[in-house]
Design an enzyme around this catalytic site. Sequence first.
Site, PDB file in Angstrom:
ATOM      1  N   ASP A  11      35.573  29.456  46.075  1.00 11.20           N
ATOM      2  CA  ASP A  11      35.875  29.632  44.652  1.00 11.20           C
ATOM      3  C   ASP A  11      35.415  28.402  43.888  1.00 11.20           C
ATOM      4  O   ASP A  11      35.729  27.278  44.271  1.00 11.20           O
ATOM      5  CB  ASP A  11      37.386  29.804  44.439  1.00 11.20           C
ATOM      6  N   ASP A 130      38.010  45.706  44.018  1.00 10.32           N
ATOM      7  CA  ASP A 130      39.386  45.284  44.289  1.00 10.32           C
ATOM      8  C   ASP A 130      40.243  46.542  44.283  1.00 10.32           C
ATOM      9  O   ASP A 130      40.353  47.209  43.248  1.00 10.32           O
ATOM     10  CB  ASP A 130      39.882  44.329  43.187  1.00 10.32           C
TER      11      ASP A 130
END
Lengths: 267, 206
Positions: A11, A130
Amino acid sequence: MLTKRIIPCLDVTGGRVVKGISFVQLRDAGDPVELAAFYDREGADELVFLDITASSDARDIMIDVVEGVSREVFIPLTVGGGLRNINDMRRILEAGADKVSINTAAVLDPQLISDGARKFGSQCIVVAIDAKALEKKIDSPEEGPLALDQSSRWEVYTHGGRTPGGIDALKWAERAVELGAGEILLTSMDTDGHQDGYDLELTRAISEAVNVPVIASGGAGKLEHLYDAITIGRADAVLAASIFHYGTYSIRQAKVYLSERGIPVRL
Amino acid sequence: MICIIDYGAGNLRSVAKAVARLGYRAMVTARPSEVLSASVVILPGVGAAGDTMRSLEALGMVDPIRWVIGEGRPFLGICLGLQVLLTSSEEGGGQECLDVLPGRVRKLPQGIKVPHMGWNQVRQMSPHPLFEGIPDGANFYFVHSYYADPDDRSIVAGETDYGIAFPSVIIKGNMVATQFHPEKSGDWGLRMYDNFLKFVGGGSWR
């Protein structure tokens, strides 16, 4: 034989890797180039960089990150987070990414998948999904080819998992591939962060429904979770963050574990 | 001068970076005249055969590529840069290609996931300077849905299994082509670029 891929996910915000790995002696645990080189040496098959700020000013910083990493590390690089249009995709690819991962923008405008596939090739377009299990069956389905219906089991979420999209994850995966997605990066919101294993049912359902590679994501805590995602979940690749970043296991250990159990990996 | 043909292929910069990493200088160009005067020509590639051929035609690059290969100039084709060397491709309902190597580009067989994406082993069919220091069966990174099937099997220097055994390295004199992406294949991939640049033309181009 095609090997199963192990993919660490990094990230990035403000040009720095957050949750940077702290267990190895690096000069700077947040430097994307150093971390990418570290995982490359460890045997990572591919790297995913996720821009978690994803504002438009962050885009220029991300481009520098991709430029820097791709000068030093010669394995495939996927970049995602906040890519909204063809121009965003082009800039990231020109900076040195091999694939772009799109999520919310693809749900809002599915044509982005086909436009991207036509411009850059399907192999460049990863559609990230997702998904979250529905708590109860849908009684009165909405109109629309992708809408949730009585048979739906998982719903697609957008905006980093904050917004229910009202569409069926299985149907969406099939549609994304029809439109030209070359790969599906599938994250279970139910298992993500719990380190209790991937959502094997979801992974298997999607992997069997589409004819492109599926990367399982969300829930890796032990090496057997990786094994299960590949064998039971039929995943072509497994993505993990915490277990690698915190040094619970090295990528090498994961590969040896899988190899000893008959899974083809690149050692 | 090493010349990398720029026709809009996505992996152009990765190829340039790999070559730069090995300490060579390369020029990225879309001009036929520069390709014709280059000492080494690299044709990268990702995407579709039809688009690639149309781009090469629009740039006036078709004849220069045939010319430099015909002349025995050091040449490296990567992925689609291998496929377009053949006579034609099944992709997109049929596409005429450069016809430098007689043969067809065929779709990978049914029943497996396509594209063939990821790391797979290259079986070295015979010793060659291109494989110097690279173990037989080393893994390279592949992304493709079609494969080259040249008529002349003697030019197949490497093979890979995915549904079938297909040619993953083709070598004919100074012409080398790989179905995989050496610029994305870690250390072995860089080693292969280095080997190529060292052996082609007896290294005399440097």
